[in-house]
Design a protein around this motif. Structure first.
Motif, PDB file in Angstrom:
ATOM      1  N   LEU A 125       0.867  -1.013  -0.227  1.00  0.00           N
ATOM      2  CA  LEU A 125      -0.163   0.084  -0.098  1.00  0.00           C
ATOM      3  C   LEU A 125       0.986   1.244  -0.114  1.00  0.00           C
ATOM      4  O   LEU A 125       0.441   2.291  -0.103  1.00  0.00           O
ATOM      5  CB  LEU A 125      -0.862   0.206   0.988  1.00  0.00           C
ATOM      6  N   LYS A 126       2.220   1.118   0.003  1.00  0.00           N
ATOM      7  CA  LYS A 126       3.158   2.035  -0.060  1.00  0.00           C
ATOM      8  C   LYS A 126       2.825   2.959   1.059  1.00  0.00           C
ATOM      9  O   LYS A 126       3.043   4.219   1.090  1.00  0.00           O
ATOM     10  CB  LYS A 126       3.083   3.060  -1.402  1.00  0.00           C
ATOM     11  N   PHE A 127       2.704   2.671   2.394  1.00  0.00           N
ATOM     12  CA  PHE A 127       2.427   3.620   3.634  1.00  0.00           C
ATOM     13  C   PHE A 127       3.898   3.397   4.096  1.00  0.00           C
ATOM     14  O   PHE A 127       4.899   2.865   4.080  1.00  0.00           O
ATOM     15  CB  PHE A 127       2.051   2.493   4.558  1.00  0.00           C
ATOM     16  N   LYS A 128       4.372   4.845   4.272  1.00  0.00           N
ATOM     17  CA  LYS A 128       5.790   5.102   4.552  1.00  0.00           C
ATOM     18  C   LYS A 128       5.705   5.794   6.054  1.00  0.00           C
ATOM     19  O   LYS A 128       6.775   5.539   6.919  1.00  0.00           O
ATOM     20  CB  LYS A 128       6.083   6.322   3.798  1.00  0.00           C
ATOM     21  N   LYS A 129       4.525   6.660   6.469  1.00  0.00           N
ATOM     22  CA  LYS A 129       4.446   7.214   7.853  1.00  0.00           C
ATOM     23  C   LYS A 129       3.387   6.351   8.627  1.00  0.00           C
ATOM     24  O   LYS A 129       2.483   5.923   7.836  1.00  0.00           O
ATOM     25  CB  LYS A 129       4.173   8.557   7.770  1.00  0.00           C
ATOM     26  N   ILE A 130       3.407   6.539   9.915  1.00  0.00           N
ATOM     27  CA  ILE A 130       2.301   5.886  10.728  1.00  0.00           C
ATOM     28  C   ILE A 130       1.018   6.523  10.285  1.00  0.00           C
ATOM     29  O   ILE A 130      -0.094   5.898  10.282  1.00  0.00           O
ATOM     30  CB  ILE A 130       2.672   6.172  12.322  1.00  0.00           C
ATOM     31  N   THR A 131       0.913   7.813   9.864  1.00  0.00           N
ATOM     32  CA  THR A 131      -0.449   8.178   9.757  1.00  0.00           C
ATOM     33  C   THR A 131      -1.080   7.653   8.340  1.00  0.00           C
ATOM     34  O   THR A 131      -2.121   7.751   8.097  1.00  0.00           O
ATOM     35  CB  THR A 131      -0.313   9.996   9.558  1.00  0.00           C
ATOM     36  N   ASP A 132      -0.200   7.164   7.524  1.00  0.00           N
ATOM     37  CA  ASP A 132      -0.613   6.555   6.301  1.00  0.00           C
ATOM     38  C   ASP A 132      -1.673   5.498   6.637  1.00  0.00           C
ATOM     39  O   ASP A 132      -2.473   5.199   5.961  1.00  0.00           O
ATOM     40  CB  ASP A 132       0.526   6.041   5.404  1.00  0.00           C
ATOM     41  N   TRP A 133      -1.297   4.711   7.669  1.00  0.00           N
ATOM     42  CA  TRP A 133      -2.079   3.638   8.264  1.00  0.00           C
ATOM     43  C   TRP A 133      -3.571   3.805   8.368  1.00  0.00           C
ATOM     44  O   TRP A 133      -4.466   2.997   8.556  1.00  0.00           O
ATOM     45  CB  TRP A 133      -1.556   3.107   9.396  1.00  0.00           C
ATOM     46  N   TYR A 134      -3.983   5.155   8.663  1.00  0.00           N
ATOM     47  CA  TYR A 134      -5.504   5.633   8.856  1.00  0.00           C
ATOM     48  C   TYR A 134      -5.961   5.284   7.517  1.00  0.00           C
ATOM     49  O   TYR A 134      -7.233   5.191   7.761  1.00  0.00           O
ATOM     50  CB  TYR A 134      -5.309   7.033   9.275  1.00  0.00           C
ATOM     51  N   ARG A 135      -5.404   4.956   6.400  1.00  0.00           N
ATOM     52  CA  ARG A 135      -6.229   4.786   5.233  1.00  0.00           C
ATOM     53  C   ARG A 135      -6.542   3.211   5.041  1.00  0.00           C
ATOM     54  O   ARG A 135      -7.155   2.884   4.148  1.00  0.00           O
ATOM     55  CB  ARG A 135      -5.426   5.510   4.078  1.00  0.00           C
ATOM     56  N   LEU A 136      -5.991   2.291   5.967  1.00  0.00           N
ATOM     57  CA  LEU A 136      -6.129   1.101   5.837  1.00  0.00           C
ATOM     58  C   LEU A 136      -7.478   0.754   6.047  1.00  0.00           C
ATOM     59  O   LEU A 136      -8.293   1.102   6.845  1.00  0.00           O
ATOM     60  CB  LEU A 136      -5.411   0.308   6.947  1.00  0.00           C
ATOM     61  N   SER A 137      -8.198  -0.085   5.037  1.00  0.00           N
ATOM     62  CA  SER A 137      -9.444  -0.497   5.106  1.00  0.00           C
ATOM     63  C   SER A 137      -9.627  -2.133   4.857  1.00  0.00           C
ATOM     64  O   SER A 137      -8.599  -2.545   4.599  1.00  0.00           O
ATOM     65  CB  SER A 137     -10.306   0.257   3.929  1.00  0.00           C
ATOM     66  N   LYS A 138     -10.814  -2.619   5.066  1.00  0.00           N
ATOM     67  CA  LYS A 138     -11.217  -3.891   4.857  1.00  0.00           C
ATOM     68  C   LYS A 138     -10.703  -4.435   3.555  1.00  0.00           C
ATOM     69  O   LYS A 138     -10.644  -5.520   3.213  1.00  0.00           O
ATOM     70  CB  LYS A 138     -12.554  -4.020   5.407  1.00  0.00           C
ATOM     71  N   SER A 139     -11.312  -3.512   2.426  1.00  0.00           N
ATOM     72  CA  SER A 139     -10.928  -4.066   1.134  1.00  0.00           C
ATOM     73  C   SER A 139      -9.644  -4.041   0.808  1.00  0.00           C
ATOM     74  O   SER A 139      -9.105  -4.962   0.057  1.00  0.00           O
ATOM     75  CB  SER A 139     -11.593  -3.075   0.165  1.00  0.00           C
ATOM     76  N   ASP A 140      -8.606  -3.357   1.744  1.00  0.00           N
ATOM     77  CA  ASP A 140      -7.187  -3.683   1.408  1.00  0.00           C
ATOM     78  C   ASP A 140      -6.873  -5.063   1.697  1.00  0.00           C
ATOM     79  O   ASP A 140      -6.014  -5.762   1.262  1.00  0.00           O
ATOM     80  CB  ASP A 140      -6.355  -2.452   2.369  1.00  0.00           C
ATOM     81  N   PHE A 141      -7.358  -5.656   2.857  1.00  0.00           N
ATOM     82  CA  PHE A 141      -7.096  -7.033   3.325  1.00  0.00           C
ATOM     83  C   PHE A 141      -7.850  -7.904   2.243  1.00  0.00           C
ATOM     84  O   PHE A 141      -7.191  -9.083   1.995  1.00  0.00           O
ATOM     85  CB  PHE A 141      -7.644  -7.315   4.557  1.00  0.00           C
ATOM     86  N   ASN A 142      -8.958  -7.741   1.629  1.00  0.00           N
ATOM     87  CA  ASN A 142      -9.408  -8.493   0.655  1.00  0.00           C
ATOM     88  C   ASN A 142      -8.716  -8.453  -0.401  1.00  0.00           C
ATOM     89  O   ASN A 142      -8.564  -9.674  -1.096  1.00  0.00           O
ATOM     90  CB  ASN A 142     -11.012  -8.124   0.440  1.00  0.00           C
ATOM     91  N   ARG A 143      -8.291  -7.486  -0.987  1.00  0.00           N
ATOM     92  CA  ARG A 143      -7.252  -7.276  -2.147  1.00  0.00           C
ATOM     93  C   ARG A 143      -6.030  -8.042  -2.065  1.00  0.00           C
ATOM     94  O   ARG A 143      -5.483  -8.543  -3.199  1.00  0.00           O
ATOM     95  CB  ARG A 143      -7.129  -5.822  -2.631  1.00  0.00           C
ATOM     96  N   PHE A 144      -5.529  -8.049  -0.781  1.00  0.00           N
ATOM     97  CA  PHE A 144      -4.215  -8.625  -0.939  1.00  0.00           C
ATOM     98  C   PHE A 144      -4.063 -10.123   0.048  1.00  0.00           C
ATOM     99  O   PHE A 144      -3.259 -10.031   0.875  1.00  0.00           O
ATOM    100  CB  PHE A 144      -3.245  -7.529  -0.140  1.00  0.00           C
ATOM    101  N   GLY A 145      -5.196 -10.659  -0.031  1.00  0.00           N
ATOM    102  CA  GLY A 145      -5.163 -12.123   0.626  1.00  0.00           C
ATOM    103  C   GLY A 145      -5.316 -12.205   2.273  1.00  0.00           C
ATOM    104  O   GLY A 145      -4.727 -13.059   2.814  1.00  0.00           O
ATOM    105  N   GLY A 146      -5.780 -11.136   2.848  1.00  0.00           N
ATOM    106  CA  GLY A 146      -5.710 -11.325   4.279  1.00  0.00           C
ATOM    107  C   GLY A 146      -7.084 -11.334   4.728  1.00  0.00           C
ATOM    108  O   GLY A 146      -7.408 -11.006   5.983  1.00  0.00           O
ATOM    109  N   GLU A 147      -8.164 -11.450   4.126  1.00  0.00           N
ATOM    110  CA  GLU A 147      -9.509 -11.443   4.490  1.00  0.00           C
ATOM    111  C   GLU A 147     -10.001 -12.447   5.517  1.00  0.00           C
ATOM    112  O   GLU A 147     -10.658 -12.314   6.598  1.00  0.00           O
ATOM    113  CB  GLU A 147     -10.661 -11.595   3.338  1.00  0.00           C
ATOM    114  N   GLY A 148      -9.295 -13.704   5.359  1.00  0.00           N
ATOM    115  CA  GLY A 148      -9.370 -14.626   6.660  1.00  0.00           C
ATOM    116  C   GLY A 148      -8.643 -14.222   7.777  1.00  0.00           C
ATOM    117  O   GLY A 148      -9.236 -14.373   8.995  1.00  0.00           O
TER     118      GLY A 148
END
Length: 179
Positions: free
Chosen positions: A95-118
């Motif tokens: 997701l190209k997160f560089k700073k801690i504040t970038d993690w606030y953009r993390l969503s459920k769909s990111d897990f789904n797109r990248f194999g982490g839904e389980g």
């Protein structure tokens, strides 16, 4: 027969040709049914404990395989906190997160797109915030900065007070009259 590594490697080379796996990433599509359809059910069961991922690790032991890109992760894989951290670290890079504040953009769909839904469903109650609390426990996460707070967040008066205190600082309201 399957106890000899040479026999297992010959089978995997043959299977690669049968499945037309030309690129290394094609192997992530490997699943149990491929073995069953191509006379490898016994191999998968006896040597690899029903895990195509374990077959890949045996076939190419020097390669870095990411089990979350497989159809299914090996049974019990997510129980190990080290594996969960590895996934979260990898996800941040994707997701190209560089700073801690970038993690606030993390969503459920990111897990789904990248194999982490389980992982998200079974270990974090479908909450990216819960995942981040384990991954970065020393960060004082401000739940309201995520696209979606947890269901129990806003009903808690202490959380609403934390939010209002943060908002007051952000707006530079130093007195009640400033509100």
């Amino acid at each position: 027969y399957w106890n000899k590594r040479a026999n297992r490697m010959n089978y995997m080379v043959w299977l690669r040709r049968k499945l037309c796996f030309n690129k290394r990433t094609d192997w992530y599509r490997l699943n149990r049914q491929h073995f069953l359809d191509h006379h490898g059910g016994g191999l998968l069961a006896t040597i690899y404990h029903h895990s195509p991922y374990e077959a890949l690790r045996d076939y190419a032991p020097n390669a870095t395989w990411l089990p979350w890109l497989m159809n299914k992760v090996p049974q019990g894989y997510w129980k190990n906190p080290k594996n969960r951290r590895a996934y979260m670290s990898w996800l941040g890079k994707q997701l190209k997160f560089k700073k801690i504040t970038d993690w606030y953009r993390l969503s459920k769909s990111d897990f789904n797109r990248f194999g982490g839904e389980g992982l998200l469903a079974n270990y974090y109650r479908n909450s990216p915030i819960h995942a981040l609390r384990e991954f970065k426990p020393n960060v004082n996460w401000q739940e309201w900065r995520f696209a979606e707070a947890t269901q129990r967040f806003w009903p808690d008066p202490a959380n609403r007070q934390r939010y209002m205190h943060w908002l007051g600082k952000l707006l530079k309201h130093r007195t009640p009259a400033a509100w």
